[in-house]
Enzyme design. Structure first.
Site, PDB file in Angstrom:
ATOM      1  N   HIS A   1      60.714  43.113   2.720  1.00  0.00           N
ATOM      2  CA  HIS A   1      61.389  43.752   3.851  1.00  0.00           C
ATOM      3  C   HIS A   1      62.489  44.699   3.363  1.00  0.00           C
ATOM      4  O   HIS A   1      62.656  45.803   3.884  1.00  0.00           O
ATOM      5  CB  HIS A   1      62.056  42.700   4.750  1.00  0.00           C
ATOM      6  CG  HIS A   1      61.114  41.721   5.359  1.00  0.00           C
ATOM      7  ND1 HIS A   1      61.041  40.411   4.966  1.00  0.00           N
ATOM      8  CD2 HIS A   1      60.205  41.852   6.354  1.00  0.00           C
ATOM      9  CE1 HIS A   1      60.133  39.778   5.693  1.00  0.00           C
ATOM     10  NE2 HIS A   1      59.604  40.628   6.531  1.00  0.00           N
TER      11      HIS A   1
ATOM     12  N   SER B   1      55.868  37.179   0.689  1.00  0.00           N
ATOM     13  CA  SER B   1      55.526  36.829   2.062  1.00  0.00           C
ATOM     14  C   SER B   1      56.491  35.758   2.527  1.00  0.00           C
ATOM     15  O   SER B   1      56.888  34.880   1.745  1.00  0.00           O
ATOM     16  CB  SER B   1      54.089  36.289   2.121  1.00  0.00           C
ATOM     17  OG  SER B   1      53.883  35.590   3.342  1.00  0.00           O
TER      18      SER B   1
ATOM     19  N   ALA C   1      62.512  40.354  -0.384  1.00  0.00           N
ATOM     20  CA  ALA C   1      62.619  41.656  -1.053  1.00  0.00           C
ATOM     21  C   ALA C   1      61.630  42.683  -0.508  1.00  0.00           C
ATOM     22  O   ALA C   1      61.889  43.884  -0.542  1.00  0.00           O
ATOM     23  CB  ALA C   1      62.418  41.485  -2.555  1.00  0.00           C
TER      24      ALA C   1
END
Lengths: 290, 290
Positions: free
Chosen positions: B38, B195, B36
């Site tokens: 990106h 991440s 999410a």
């Protein structure tokens, strides 16, 4: 009668000028003190491109703390006159240091802050031995100038052979969309390779320095009999006499600058020497391609 | 229903695609394993630009020889599905390593040949201590990608705070004509910063790791009473318990990443920790802006 040449002082001005060039742009980066060598690059660019831009910028980051940055010949008015009257150059970029180094620049590498470009593998040998920060400085400023000017073609002289290899690798590795054009070395009538630093030399030393190219040509003849690099280098060495002090003679691969034990067609035979000047010694470099 | 997304494999294909974009281009460089975080960058780019291109490239030069290059999550099919179905992305650049590193690339810095970009002054501290080659790798690949894509805007997440500072300095110093857009960190519902490396963590550790952001927020509260960095850092430290192992907590200047003894508005409070994973430990980083 003067042509109207656009003098660009800021990155912003170059970008605006560049936007108006709808077709090919040739670029010749220089440190000024223009001589016939530069002029031959300019002529070639004018022939090959619709627009030609020259930059004049004495790049601090390619000088060591003990080198000749302060004394490097600066002849801006004369340079602009050459560009105005002699050639149909469209624009000249004459930036201040702060324009090219927005984070500032000091000569001591350990104190430097900001972004630097290094080309590993072909920067450490030859000129890199005595000038360890030189090609990092060259690669950094050329990257910046390429980013600003975005030329179709960029022009360099073969006289700075290692610089040519560094730039070709830089453009390839950083995926920069430009063609690197290398033009033959221009020479004075006695064979001495043209260089802005020749201004440091007396008439006598200029004459004596004609030995350098003559010795290289004798080396080239030797190559027709033997491809043993050591033999070729020895021949060149034997043909250089006082006051020429040899720093190195090398035969190197044209793409990687790796030392070649056996000379091949296209190999670079390069030489660096020291000669006396008024207040010490001047370094001269030259090369031929086998 | 799928949108038609152009998959570009070569530098040449990107250049051709780029020529057709006559107005603004937004670019999101990624290493894939899209989450999410990106996607929020992609959404922002679509909002701000006429064209949006994403790159997916696990960049070897930012990994050390003992880091997780081989195990880094690679989920290309899933990534392409996200880009195809979820967003109106115009193109995705999925290059091979040889396309981005034409001179080849090895992980041992001392063995590397070719062109590299270093941003001195903000690459050595924080993440640079344990990962000395990391930002050189990031700066190098971003320079290459910028040269190929030539975007109007490039997007990064605030989660990688030091990367953002490095890139902003890179773009400024190398005179690259693009706008660097930094978007806020996206977080899981418990506060853990998103991440790709969170995939390494068990459910339990993901829960425990929610301590990190909570501690940063308590540090932020402390800042309202005292601007003494040591006090703020101590407060954060006291609010982190097993299994969180602190590597560093720092308060840094937002432009230079210099250590601040007195915290200022805009300062970056950053943290790196280690947490257990199946086969050893995972490193997690996070930060807030004061």
């Amino acid at each position: 009668m003067t042509n109207s040449i656009k003098i660009l002082r800021s990155v912003q001005q170059v970008r605006q000028w560049r936007l108006q060039c709808k077709s090919s742009v040739g670029f010749i980066p220089t440190m000024g003190a223009l001589h016939a060598g530069h002029c031959s690059l300019i002529k070639q660019s004018i022939k090959e491109n619709d627009f030609t831009v020259v930059s004049i910028f004495v790049n601090p980051s390619q000088f060591g703390p003990n080198e000749d940055l302060d004394n490097y010949p600066r002849t801006l008015e004369k340079d602009l006159e050459i560009l105005q009257n002699g050639y149909k150059v469209d624009a000249v970029f004459v930036p201040k240091v702060s324009e090219i180094y927005p984070s500032g620049i000091v000569l001591d590498v350990n104190q430097q802050r900001g972004t630097f470009v290094s080309v590993h593998g072909c920067s450490e040998q030859l000129e890199g031995v005595t000038r360890p920060q030189f090609f990092r400085g060259v690669a950094t400023v050329v990257t910046k100038l390429l980013n600003v000017v975005q030329p179709s073609r960029i022009y360099f002289g073969q006289k700075d052979a290692q610089q040519c290899v560094v730039i070709k690798n830089l453009v390839k590795d950083l995926l920069i969309n430009t063609e690197v054009r290398i033009m033959p070395t221009l020479r004075e009538s006695n064979g001495l390779a043209m260089s802005s630093r020749n201004e440091y030399l007396s008439k006598e030393i200029r004459m004596e320095s004609s030995q350098i190219y003559k010795a290289l040509k004798i080396g080239e003849e030797k190559y027709r009999q033997s491809n043993d690099s050591k033999e070729i280098i020895d021949t060149i060495r034997q043909n250089l006499k006082d006051p020429i002090e040899i720093e190195y003679i090398a035969i190197s691969h044209p793409d990687t600058l790796e030392d070649l034990e056996i000379a091949i067609p296209g190999a670079i035979v390069s030489i660096a020497v020291k000669v006396p000047k008024e207040d010490g010694k001047a370094r001269l470099i030259d090369n031929i391609i086998l």
